[in-house]
Write a protein that holds these residues in place. Sequence first.
Motif, short mmCIF file in Angstrom:
data_model
loop_
_atom_site.label_atom_id
_atom_site.label_comp_id
_atom_site.label_asym_id
_atom_site.label_seq_id
_atom_site.Cartn_x
_atom_site.Cartn_y
_atom_site.Cartn_z
N GLU A 76 0.83 -1.12 -0.05
CA GLU A 76 -0.03 0.04 -0.02
C GLU A 76 0.78 1.14 0.06
O GLU A 76 0.39 2.33 -0.49
CB GLU A 76 -1.09 -0.07 1.09
CG GLU A 76 -2.22 -0.66 1.02
CD GLU A 76 -3.25 -0.31 2.04
OE1 GLU A 76 -4.35 -0.59 1.84
OE2 GLU A 76 -2.88 -0.05 3.15
N LYS A 77 2.00 1.16 0.54
CA LYS A 77 2.79 2.36 0.75
C LYS A 77 4.16 1.87 1.08
O LYS A 77 4.54 1.01 1.62
CB LYS A 77 2.20 3.26 1.94
CG LYS A 77 2.72 4.52 2.13
CD LYS A 77 2.26 5.39 3.46
CE LYS A 77 3.11 6.47 3.86
NZ LYS A 77 2.68 6.75 5.16
N VAL A 78 5.21 2.97 0.31
CA VAL A 78 6.48 2.72 0.75
C VAL A 78 7.17 4.08 1.07
O VAL A 78 7.20 5.23 0.30
CB VAL A 78 7.11 2.10 -0.61
CG1 VAL A 78 8.74 1.98 -0.33
CG2 VAL A 78 6.60 0.93 -1.31
N GLY A 79 7.73 4.01 2.18
CA GLY A 79 8.48 5.03 2.91
C GLY A 79 9.88 4.99 2.69
O GLY A 79 10.25 3.92 1.97
N VAL A 83 7.61 -0.32 4.71
CA VAL A 83 6.53 -0.73 3.87
C VAL A 83 5.33 -0.92 4.53
O VAL A 83 5.14 -1.82 5.62
CB VAL A 83 7.15 -1.95 3.02
CG1 VAL A 83 6.10 -2.46 2.01
CG2 VAL A 83 8.56 -1.76 2.58
N THR A 84 4.15 -0.67 4.18
CA THR A 84 3.12 -0.91 4.66
C THR A 84 2.19 -2.02 3.62
O THR A 84 2.20 -1.74 2.38
CB THR A 84 1.90 0.33 4.70
OG1 THR A 84 2.57 1.21 5.66
CG2 THR A 84 0.61 -0.08 5.24
N LYS A 86 -1.16 -4.36 2.97
CA LYS A 86 -2.47 -4.95 3.19
C LYS A 86 -2.51 -6.17 3.22
O LYS A 86 -2.10 -6.97 1.94
CB LYS A 86 -3.50 -4.05 2.27
CG LYS A 86 -4.97 -4.39 2.44
CD LYS A 86 -5.82 -3.94 1.65
CE LYS A 86 -7.15 -4.32 1.90
NZ LYS A 86 -8.20 -3.91 1.14
N ARG A 106 -3.39 -4.37 8.23
CA ARG A 106 -2.34 -3.64 7.45
C ARG A 106 -0.96 -3.85 8.38
O ARG A 106 -1.04 -3.68 9.53
CB ARG A 106 -2.52 -2.15 7.27
CG ARG A 106 -3.53 -2.05 6.31
CD ARG A 106 -4.03 -0.37 6.28
NE ARG A 106 -4.72 -0.42 4.93
CZ ARG A 106 -5.96 -0.87 4.88
NH1 ARG A 106 -6.28 -1.21 6.00
NH2 ARG A 106 -6.44 -0.40 3.88
#
Length: 123
Positions: A76-79, A83-84, A86, A106
Amino acid sequence: MSEHRRATIRTIPQPSDLNVNGNIFGGWVLSQMDLAGADTASRLAQGAVATVAIEGMKFHRPIELGDVISIYTDIEKVGRTSVTVKIEVFAERGLERSLHQVTEGRYIFVAINKEGRPRPIKG
């Protein structure tokens, strides 16, 4: 759920995974989700990751003995270091193999170096 989607993990819980109510212990499914999420996150991070948070967990219905469990993961998201992922869990139940979503959540993972410290994710 798309029929072309590939499960990260497929497994069958065993009688030793039952809780006192006769359903599969919630901790068992959480650990399976963690394994699936870590596999997905480590592939993206190109190395080791550590779980730092679990958010938005929902248990929709119990997992029963005899269910075949499929765990699906989506990034869902990469910082910079995180890493997030789902994670959705579905159970195939009975002889007709009816499909039921049983759990979702999550998980947030951080890429770590050999010393266990956060490291940047290669872009």
